[in-house]
Design a protein around this motif. Structure first.
Motif, PDB file in Angstrom:
ATOM      1  N   GLN A 261       0.821  -1.210   0.000  1.00  0.00           N
ATOM      2  CA  GLN A 261       0.000   0.000   0.000  1.00  0.00           C
ATOM      3  C   GLN A 261       0.858   1.266   0.000  1.00  0.00           C
ATOM      4  O   GLN A 261       0.451   2.283  -0.566  1.00  0.00           O
ATOM      5  CB  GLN A 261      -0.948  -0.016   1.202  1.00  0.00           C
ATOM      6  CG  GLN A 261      -2.019  -1.101   1.085  1.00  0.00           C
ATOM      7  CD  GLN A 261      -2.944  -1.169   2.289  1.00  0.00           C
ATOM      8  OE1 GLN A 261      -2.684  -0.557   3.321  1.00  0.00           O
ATOM      9  NE2 GLN A 261      -4.015  -1.933   2.163  1.00  0.00           N
ATOM     10  N   MET A 284      -7.861   1.761  -6.629  1.00  0.00           N
ATOM     11  CA  MET A 284      -8.407   1.532  -5.291  1.00  0.00           C
ATOM     12  C   MET A 284      -8.928   0.104  -5.145  1.00  0.00           C
ATOM     13  O   MET A 284      -8.641  -0.587  -4.162  1.00  0.00           O
ATOM     14  CB  MET A 284      -9.529   2.529  -5.005  1.00  0.00           C
ATOM     15  CG  MET A 284      -9.075   3.948  -4.726  1.00  0.00           C
ATOM     16  SD  MET A 284     -10.475   5.103  -4.713  1.00  0.00           S
ATOM     17  CE  MET A 284     -11.450   4.400  -3.394  1.00  0.00           C
ATOM     18  N   THR A 287      -5.990  -2.381  -5.290  1.00  0.00           N
ATOM     19  CA  THR A 287      -5.178  -2.315  -4.069  1.00  0.00           C
ATOM     20  C   THR A 287      -5.869  -3.030  -2.917  1.00  0.00           C
ATOM     21  O   THR A 287      -5.252  -3.795  -2.179  1.00  0.00           O
ATOM     22  CB  THR A 287      -4.902  -0.848  -3.694  1.00  0.00           C
ATOM     23  OG1 THR A 287      -4.196  -0.207  -4.757  1.00  0.00           O
ATOM     24  CG2 THR A 287      -4.076  -0.770  -2.424  1.00  0.00           C
ATOM     25  N   SER A 288      -7.163  -2.783  -2.748  1.00  0.00           N
ATOM     26  CA  SER A 288      -7.915  -3.433  -1.666  1.00  0.00           C
ATOM     27  C   SER A 288      -7.948  -4.948  -1.863  1.00  0.00           C
ATOM     28  O   SER A 288      -7.750  -5.716  -0.920  1.00  0.00           O
ATOM     29  CB  SER A 288      -9.339  -2.882  -1.613  1.00  0.00           C
ATOM     30  OG  SER A 288      -9.340  -1.532  -1.250  1.00  0.00           O
ATOM     31  N   LYS A 289      -8.208  -5.370  -3.074  1.00  0.00           N
ATOM     32  CA  LYS A 289      -8.323  -6.799  -3.352  1.00  0.00           C
ATOM     33  C   LYS A 289      -6.981  -7.513  -3.173  1.00  0.00           C
ATOM     34  O   LYS A 289      -6.900  -8.541  -2.493  1.00  0.00           O
ATOM     35  CB  LYS A 289      -8.841  -7.017  -4.774  1.00  0.00           C
ATOM     36  CG  LYS A 289      -8.993  -8.472  -5.172  1.00  0.00           C
ATOM     37  CD  LYS A 289      -9.866  -8.635  -6.406  1.00  0.00           C
ATOM     38  CE  LYS A 289      -9.354  -7.881  -7.585  1.00  0.00           C
ATOM     39  NZ  LYS A 289     -10.201  -8.070  -8.779  1.00  0.00           N
ATOM     40  N   SER A 291      -4.383  -6.455  -1.516  1.00  0.00           N
ATOM     41  CA  SER A 291      -3.937  -6.352  -0.120  1.00  0.00           C
ATOM     42  C   SER A 291      -4.521  -7.491   0.703  1.00  0.00           C
ATOM     43  O   SER A 291      -3.815  -8.152   1.480  1.00  0.00           O
ATOM     44  CB  SER A 291      -4.356  -5.013   0.478  1.00  0.00           C
ATOM     45  OG  SER A 291      -3.699  -3.945  -0.154  1.00  0.00           O
ATOM     46  N   SER A 336      -7.014  -4.446   5.997  1.00  0.00           N
ATOM     47  CA  SER A 336      -6.279  -4.481   4.728  1.00  0.00           C
ATOM     48  C   SER A 336      -7.135  -4.005   3.562  1.00  0.00           C
ATOM     49  O   SER A 336      -6.621  -3.495   2.566  1.00  0.00           O
ATOM     50  CB  SER A 336      -5.772  -5.903   4.456  1.00  0.00           C
ATOM     51  OG  SER A 336      -6.846  -6.793   4.194  1.00  0.00           O
ATOM     52  N   ILE A 337      -8.444  -4.155   3.679  1.00  0.00           N
ATOM     53  CA  ILE A 337      -9.358  -3.736   2.614  1.00  0.00           C
ATOM     54  C   ILE A 337      -9.501  -2.221   2.572  1.00  0.00           C
ATOM     55  O   ILE A 337      -9.821  -1.637   1.532  1.00  0.00           O
ATOM     56  CB  ILE A 337     -10.736  -4.408   2.815  1.00  0.00           C
ATOM     57  CG1 ILE A 337     -10.590  -5.930   2.798  1.00  0.00           C
ATOM     58  CG2 ILE A 337     -11.733  -3.968   1.762  1.00  0.00           C
ATOM     59  CD1 ILE A 337     -11.856  -6.680   3.159  1.00  0.00           C
ATOM     60  N   SER A 338      -9.241  -1.561   3.684  1.00  0.00           N
ATOM     61  CA  SER A 338      -9.563  -0.134   3.830  1.00  0.00           C
ATOM     62  C   SER A 338      -8.458   0.801   3.371  1.00  0.00           C
ATOM     63  O   SER A 338      -8.709   2.004   3.206  1.00  0.00           O
ATOM     64  CB  SER A 338      -9.888   0.172   5.299  1.00  0.00           C
ATOM     65  OG  SER A 338     -10.912  -0.665   5.779  1.00  0.00           O
ATOM     66  N   SER A 340      -6.786   1.562   0.619  1.00  0.00           N
ATOM     67  CA  SER A 340      -6.923   2.380  -0.589  1.00  0.00           C
ATOM     68  C   SER A 340      -7.959   3.479  -0.409  1.00  0.00           C
ATOM     69  O   SER A 340      -7.799   4.592  -0.931  1.00  0.00           O
ATOM     70  CB  SER A 340      -7.289   1.489  -1.776  1.00  0.00           C
ATOM     71  OG  SER A 340      -8.562   0.884  -1.587  1.00  0.00           O
ATOM     72  N   LEU A 394     -15.412  -0.103   8.295  1.00  0.00           N
ATOM     73  CA  LEU A 394     -15.312  -0.443   6.872  1.00  0.00           C
ATOM     74  C   LEU A 394     -16.585  -0.043   6.128  1.00  0.00           C
ATOM     75  O   LEU A 394     -16.526   0.498   5.011  1.00  0.00           O
ATOM     76  CB  LEU A 394     -15.053  -1.939   6.714  1.00  0.00           C
ATOM     77  CG  LEU A 394     -15.022  -2.472   5.276  1.00  0.00           C
ATOM     78  CD1 LEU A 394     -13.938  -1.776   4.461  1.00  0.00           C
ATOM     79  CD2 LEU A 394     -14.817  -3.980   5.270  1.00  0.00           C
ATOM     80  N   VAL A 417     -14.191  -7.013  -4.578  1.00  0.00           N
ATOM     81  CA  VAL A 417     -13.333  -7.209  -3.396  1.00  0.00           C
ATOM     82  C   VAL A 417     -13.975  -8.179  -2.401  1.00  0.00           C
ATOM     83  O   VAL A 417     -13.443  -9.265  -2.147  1.00  0.00           O
ATOM     84  CB  VAL A 417     -13.032  -5.859  -2.712  1.00  0.00           C
ATOM     85  CG1 VAL A 417     -12.138  -6.071  -1.486  1.00  0.00           C
ATOM     86  CG2 VAL A 417     -12.353  -4.908  -3.699  1.00  0.00           C
TER      87      VAL A 417
END
Length: 495
Positions: A261, A284, A287-289, A291, A336-338, A340, A394, A417
């Motif tokens: 990230q 975005m 990156t979320s996926k 991560s 980890s999803i957040s 981005s 989230l 995601v």
């Protein structure tokens, strides 16, 4: 990661559970003063990256030097707070063994100095990341972890109070790394040339942005170090040792995601600065996926076999370590999803409502946990509370990002995601759970669980988690890595 895990193992064994707990709870008390630095560092990162995205080099130099001046002021303020209020708190409020109070105070003073060095160095590391010099960032991270390994080796052979020596040597590592950051930045970036900045508007912009980042930083401190101190008050230093080990495992594994990230966030901010919203939205989601996928691949075998892994890794396994580690890793997967979305919000500069709500969720963890501890709930309760609030945060991040960036599509994000990642989780669990149910704990079961969980999670991530263009990107990346390896081997043979 491997060096960090080995270092933690040896430090725990060399210091013992009690001194290891003392080091972490006292160091945590110092980090509590970092809310000022954390807020300003985030603002520095955002404004430097934005100026680079707009190719405004004159403003970039002004921003860097204004940030440097502010960080020096913050360092002075932290010294004043730490050596008055902080020193009183450590001496009178923490649950520390009386015979080790002198050593604990030594640790405290070394931790304060180490933290001050980190604060002053922050604008330089922010500048390196803003310029996307990721190889330098990686090399300096490797240097830091190797220096900490050297510290561990010195602990084995130098006859001195181990706790005091460890604190002093870690201070030396902080100074060394800060010097490297400063030297490289001074050589490579013209904007590091000192300039007295009298731009009141710039200071006001930095301060305004930092105020709301400050609220987010305070909430993070309450969630991490505040919980650590609260656990110390209710359960003693042994629980702090368990928390330190669990945080070490989580932090080491999460470093894969955080560094990923770190590389993507400047691109998100720069794409916002150039008004390329379509690229930003796609970045975005990816990156979320990715991560989540990266972290899940690493954490799945750890969560399933953590008890046996800890027995292999540590000679001394503090009580509560197993359950703490599992719960902290679950929370890390949610966060980890957040990442981005946080970068996109920071790029916009409209962070007031965001930090008010998300920070509010984090702040609620401390009083909620305190109340539950008061009525007799066990130590693990605070991490369950953290998972619940992380899930609520989230949901809010999705809603707020849509409001802030109309081009962002919540439905697409959920499908790409959350839905894909949920399928990856379900399919990846089946065979490892069958192995655990039908085999006794041991090296054979651990090996099989690691191999199958890695293999299945990688295959399902590729087949289900990725779209065709993402699969093509992965293939090209692997091909490039393979070619570079072959090229390196060929050059080595020629030499």
């Amino acid at each position: 990661m491997l060096v960090s895990l080995y270092t933690s193992r040896v430090v725990l064994n060399m210091l013992g559970i009690e001194d290891f707990g003392i080091y972490n709870v006292v160091g945590g008390a110092v980090i509590m003063f970092g809310f000022l630095s954390g807020a300003m560092s985030s603002a520095t990162q955002r404004f430097l990256t934005y100026d680079i995205g707009q190719k405004n080099h004159v403003q970039l130099r002004k921003t860097f030097n204004a940030a440097q001046i502010i960080h020096i002021g913050i360092a002075i303020l932290i010294i004043l707070l730490a050596e008055t209020i902080g020193l009183w708190f450590v001496s009178n409020k923490l649950n520390l063994p009386g015979v080790r109070l002198e050593a604990a105070l030594w640790v405290y003073h070394c931790s304060v100095l180490s933290f001050i060095v980190t604060v002053i160095q922050a604008p330089y590391s922010a500048l390196i990341i803003a310029h996307e010099k990721m190889s330098v960032f990686a090399y300096l991270s490797i240097v830091e972890v190797l220096l900490k390994l050297l510290v561990v080796l010195l602990l084995m052979y130098i006859s001195f109070d181990k706790l005091e020596l460890y604190a002093l040597l870690i201070l030396g590592v902080s100074v060394t790394v800060a010097v490297f950051y400063r030297i490289y930045s001074r050589i490579q970036f013209n904007e590091t040339r000192f300039l007295i900045v009298n731009d009141k508007v710039l200071y006001k912009r930095l301060a305004s942005y930092s105020v709301w980042n400050l609220f987010g930083s305070v909430s993070l401190i309450a969630k991490t170090q505040g919980v650590s101190i609260m656990l110390n008050i209710f359960f003693g230093v042994v629980v702090n040792s368990a928390l330190a080990v669990a945080n070490q495992v989580s932090g080491t594994v999460y470093s894969f995601v955080s560094n990923f990230q770190v590389a993507s966030n400047p691109q998100i901010i720069k794409s916002y600065a150039t008004d390329d919203k379509e690229y930003m939205n796609n970045l975005m989601i990816r990156t979320s996926k990715f991560s989540f996928i990266l972290l899940f691949i690493l954490t799945l075998p750890v969560i399933m076999e953590i008890e046996y892994i800890l027995q292999l890794w540590l000679k001394l396994v503090p009580e509560y370590t197993v359950i703490f580690t599992k719960l902290i890793l679950v929370e890390a997967l949610i966060h980890s999803i957040s990442g981005s979305m946080m970068a996109a919000v920071s790029a916009s500069g409209k962070i007031r409502l965001y930090h008010s709500v998300v920070g509010g969720f984090s702040l609620l963890i401390l009083p909620t946990s305190y109340f539950l501890f008061m009525i007799g709930y066990p130590a693990k309760t605070t991490f369950i509370v953290s998972i619940i609030f992380a899930s609520l945060a989230l949901i809010f991040r999705l809603i707020f990002t849509k409001k802030l960036i109309p081009e962002f599509t919540i439905g697409k994000f959920l499908q790409e995601v959350l839905v894909r990642n949920f399928l990856i989780i379900i399919l990846s669990l089946i065979i490892p759970m069958m192995l655990i149910s039908n085999m006794n704990p041991g090296l054979t079961r651990l090996s099989l669980v690691v191999l199958t969980s890695f293999g299945i999670s990688i295959i399902t991530s590729y087949c289900i988690g990725m779209k065709n263009n993402e699969k093509l990107f992965v293939k090209n990346a692997l091909t490039s890595v393979r070619k570079n390896i072959y090229k390196y081997i060929a050059n080595y043979r020629k030499k």
